[in-house]
Design an enzyme around this catalytic site. Structure first.
Site, PDB file in Angstrom:
ATOM      1  N   ASP A  27     -10.037  -3.376   0.756  1.00  8.58           N
ATOM      2  CA  ASP A  27      -8.730  -2.717   0.572  1.00  8.58           C
ATOM      3  C   ASP A  27      -8.119  -2.460   1.945  1.00  8.58           C
ATOM      4  O   ASP A  27      -8.260  -1.387   2.516  1.00  8.58           O
ATOM      5  CB  ASP A  27      -8.942  -1.409  -0.193  1.00  8.58           C
ATOM      6  CG  ASP A  27      -7.626  -0.802  -0.648  1.00  8.58           C
ATOM      7  OD1 ASP A  27      -6.581  -1.478  -0.526  1.00  8.58           O
ATOM      8  OD2 ASP A  27      -7.649   0.338  -1.138  1.00  8.58           O
ATOM      9  N   ASP A  83       2.269  -7.693   7.727  1.00  9.22           N
ATOM     10  CA  ASP A  83       2.509  -8.058   9.131  1.00  9.22           C
ATOM     11  C   ASP A  83       3.354  -9.323   9.144  1.00  9.22           C
ATOM     12  O   ASP A  83       3.771  -9.804   8.086  1.00  9.22           O
ATOM     13  CB  ASP A  83       1.156  -8.258   9.852  1.00  9.22           C
ATOM     14  CG  ASP A  83       1.235  -7.918  11.330  1.00  9.22           C
ATOM     15  OD1 ASP A  83       2.230  -8.324  11.981  1.00  9.22           O
ATOM     16  OD2 ASP A  83       0.319  -7.262  11.843  1.00  9.22           O
ATOM     17  N   THR A 140      -0.059   4.924  -5.264  1.00 12.77           N
ATOM     18  CA  THR A 140      -0.134   5.948  -6.323  1.00 12.77           C
ATOM     19  C   THR A 140       0.068   7.366  -5.783  1.00 12.77           C
ATOM     20  O   THR A 140       0.178   8.304  -6.561  1.00 12.77           O
ATOM     21  CB  THR A 140      -1.487   5.884  -7.053  1.00 12.77           C
ATOM     22  OG1 THR A 140      -2.515   5.769  -6.083  1.00 12.77           O
ATOM     23  CG2 THR A 140      -1.555   4.725  -8.005  1.00 12.77           C
ATOM     24  N   LYS A 177     -15.383  -1.044  -3.596  1.00 10.95           N
ATOM     25  CA  LYS A 177     -14.189  -1.196  -2.760  1.00 10.95           C
ATOM     26  C   LYS A 177     -14.440  -0.562  -1.401  1.00 10.95           C
ATOM     27  O   LYS A 177     -14.897   0.583  -1.315  1.00 10.95           O
ATOM     28  CB  LYS A 177     -12.980  -0.518  -3.420  1.00 10.95           C
ATOM     29  CG  LYS A 177     -11.704  -0.672  -2.605  1.00 10.95           C
ATOM     30  CD  LYS A 177     -10.499  -0.168  -3.373  1.00 10.95           C
ATOM     31  CE  LYS A 177     -10.221   1.287  -3.183  1.00 10.95           C
ATOM     32  NZ  LYS A 177      -9.729   1.673  -1.844  1.00 10.95           N
ATOM     33  N   ARG A 213     -13.416   9.438  -5.808  1.00  8.28           N
ATOM     34  CA  ARG A 213     -14.016  10.772  -5.828  1.00  8.28           C
ATOM     35  C   ARG A 213     -14.597  11.230  -7.158  1.00  8.28           C
ATOM     36  O   ARG A 213     -15.636  11.923  -7.138  1.00  8.28           O
ATOM     37  CB  ARG A 213     -12.996  11.783  -5.282  1.00  8.28           C
ATOM     38  CG  ARG A 213     -12.772  11.588  -3.785  1.00  8.28           C
ATOM     39  CD  ARG A 213     -11.481  12.213  -3.307  1.00  8.28           C
ATOM     40  NE  ARG A 213     -10.323  11.481  -3.795  1.00  8.28           N
ATOM     41  CZ  ARG A 213      -9.067  11.796  -3.519  1.00  8.28           C
ATOM     42  NH1 ARG A 213      -8.821  12.850  -2.742  1.00  8.28           N
ATOM     43  NH2 ARG A 213      -8.071  11.073  -3.985  1.00  8.28           N
ATOM     44  N   LYS A 245      -4.779  -3.572   2.692  1.00  5.73           N
ATOM     45  CA  LYS A 245      -3.324  -3.457   2.510  1.00  5.73           C
ATOM     46  C   LYS A 245      -2.550  -4.060   3.686  1.00  5.73           C
ATOM     47  O   LYS A 245      -1.773  -3.396   4.361  1.00  5.73           O
ATOM     48  CB  LYS A 245      -2.913  -1.995   2.292  1.00  5.73           C
ATOM     49  CG  LYS A 245      -3.529  -1.373   1.038  1.00  5.73           C
ATOM     50  CD  LYS A 245      -2.961  -0.010   0.732  1.00  5.73           C
ATOM     51  CE  LYS A 245      -3.586   0.635  -0.485  1.00  5.73           C
ATOM     52  NZ  LYS A 245      -4.944   1.178  -0.272  1.00  5.73           N
TER      53      LYS A 245
HETATM   54  O1  C5P Z   1     -10.835   9.067  -4.894  1.00 11.28           O
HETATM   55  P1  C5P Z   1      -9.799   8.298  -5.666  1.00 11.28           P
HETATM   56  O2  C5P Z   1     -10.296   7.885  -7.053  1.00 11.28           O
HETATM   57  O3  C5P Z   1      -8.456   8.952  -5.689  1.00 11.28           O
HETATM   58  O4  C5P Z   1      -9.664   6.933  -4.845  1.00 11.28           O
HETATM   59  C1  C5P Z   1      -8.682   5.962  -5.149  1.00 11.28           C
HETATM   60  C2  C5P Z   1      -8.857   4.796  -4.234  1.00 11.28           C
HETATM   61  O5  C5P Z   1      -7.877   3.811  -4.567  1.00 11.28           O
HETATM   62  C3  C5P Z   1      -8.657   5.123  -2.768  1.00 11.28           C
HETATM   63  O6  C5P Z   1      -9.588   4.303  -2.045  1.00 11.28           O
HETATM   64  C4  C5P Z   1      -7.231   4.697  -2.456  1.00 11.28           C
HETATM   65  O7  C5P Z   1      -7.076   4.256  -1.136  1.00 11.28           O
HETATM   66  C5  C5P Z   1      -7.073   3.512  -3.418  1.00 11.28           C
HETATM   67  N1  C5P Z   1      -5.713   3.176  -3.799  1.00 11.28           N
HETATM   68  C6  C5P Z   1      -4.853   4.075  -4.388  1.00 11.28           C
HETATM   69  N2  C5P Z   1      -3.577   3.699  -4.721  1.00 11.28           N
HETATM   70  C7  C5P Z   1      -3.171   2.444  -4.497  1.00 11.28           C
HETATM   71  C8  C5P Z   1      -4.030   1.516  -3.910  1.00 11.28           C
HETATM   72  C9  C5P Z   1      -5.301   1.923  -3.577  1.00 11.28           C
HETATM   73  O8  C5P Z   1      -5.241   5.212  -4.636  1.00 11.28           O
HETATM   74  N3  C5P Z   1      -1.972   2.045  -4.903  1.00 11.28           N
END
Ligand code: C5P
Length: 236
Positions: free
Chosen positions: A67, A72, A122, A40, A213, A69
């Site tokens: 990603d 517009d 989230t 992603k 992460r 998002k």
């Molecule tokens: O590092 P981590 O596992 O928290 O990364 C989660 C990834 O998912 C990030 O790139 C974040 O932008 C993305 N994301 C999210 N919640 C959403 C949509 C995308 O955490 N609803």
């Protein structure tokens, strides 16, 4: 319509390359090696040369999730999605607003790009929604937005593990569910407020897991990815 049964567990893991430079992202892809194949690319990297990286990863046989998002006016969304559809990525995210959904589906045309819609990020919880003036609670808002995607013919939803079961119950097999906010048991939630373990998210009905992460900040990213794939396989 989703056909997740034919997918290998490894192809259900999407690694979030939330890294500052293309060089760092390419080094991470090399470190992970065959432990993952789906990446992603988000806003940080898209605006730091990440669009060429999308083309390179697709050319090397990887699947890519853009990603961005989008939200517009319809004409801008339609044209932006037309441009994204030419890159060869598998997934693109947009916000689940009715006009955005319809315009994106027009823009995608007959390309293979699948459109995923964000219900509620989230990082947001009920207290945040109340502060922002929403009358609906989070679980109601997620279902309202799922209905918008179902009505407009979108391919899937990005949803926290805590909402995946309710979305699956509402949508059946008509939507792909992609779940971020994944934290293996014992790891820190960091800025995520609605987290699930890999096994918990799969059991709740997620088709794909997005993990950043817990893999990219691990001492051994390939081993961290492989452990999550094993957990997906065992839970599927
Ligand atoms: O590092 P981590 O596992 O928290 O990364 C989660 C990834 O998912 C990030 O790139 C974040 O932008 C993305 N994301 C999210 N919640 C959403 C949509 C995308 O955490 N609803």
């Amino acid at each position: 319509m989703r056909d997740i049964r034919s997918l290998d567990a490894r192809d259900r893991l999407i690694v979030a390359l939330d890294l500052p430079t293309v060089e760092a992202a390419e080094a991470m892809v090399r470190r992970i090696g065959p432990a993952a194949n789906f990446y992603k690319i988000g806003l940080q990297l898209l605006f730091a040369g990440g669009i060429d990286l999308v083309r390179r990863l697709v050319g090397e046989g990887h699947q890519v999730f853009i990603d961005a998002k989008f939200l517009d006016i319809p004409e801008t969304v339609r044209k932006a999605v037309e441009s994204v559809a030419r890159l060869g990525a598998t997934f693109l995210t947009l916000h689940a607003d009715p006009r955005t959904c319809r315009a994106a589906i027009e823009g995608r045309g007959d390309s293979a790009l699948q459109l995923l819609f964000v219900t509620v990020l989230t990082s947001i919880d009920d207290a945040d929604l109340e502060r922002e003036g929403y009358a609906r609670c989070l679980s109601e808002l997620v279902i309202d937005r799922t209905d918008i995607v179902l009505a407009s013919g979108g391919d899937g939803i990005v949803a926290a593990g805590t909402e995946a079961a309710a979305i699956r119950a509402r949508a059946g097999d008509r939507l792909v569910i992609v779940t971020p906010g994944i934290r293996p048991a014992g790891s820190a939630a960091q800025d995520q407020k609605r987290v699930a373990t890999p096994a918990g998210a799969i059991a709740a009905g997620a088709d794909y897991l997005v993990v950043g992460r817990p893999i990219t900040a691990a001492a051994d990213p390939a081993a961290a990815a492989a452990a999550i794939v094993d957990e997906i396989r065992a839970a599927a």
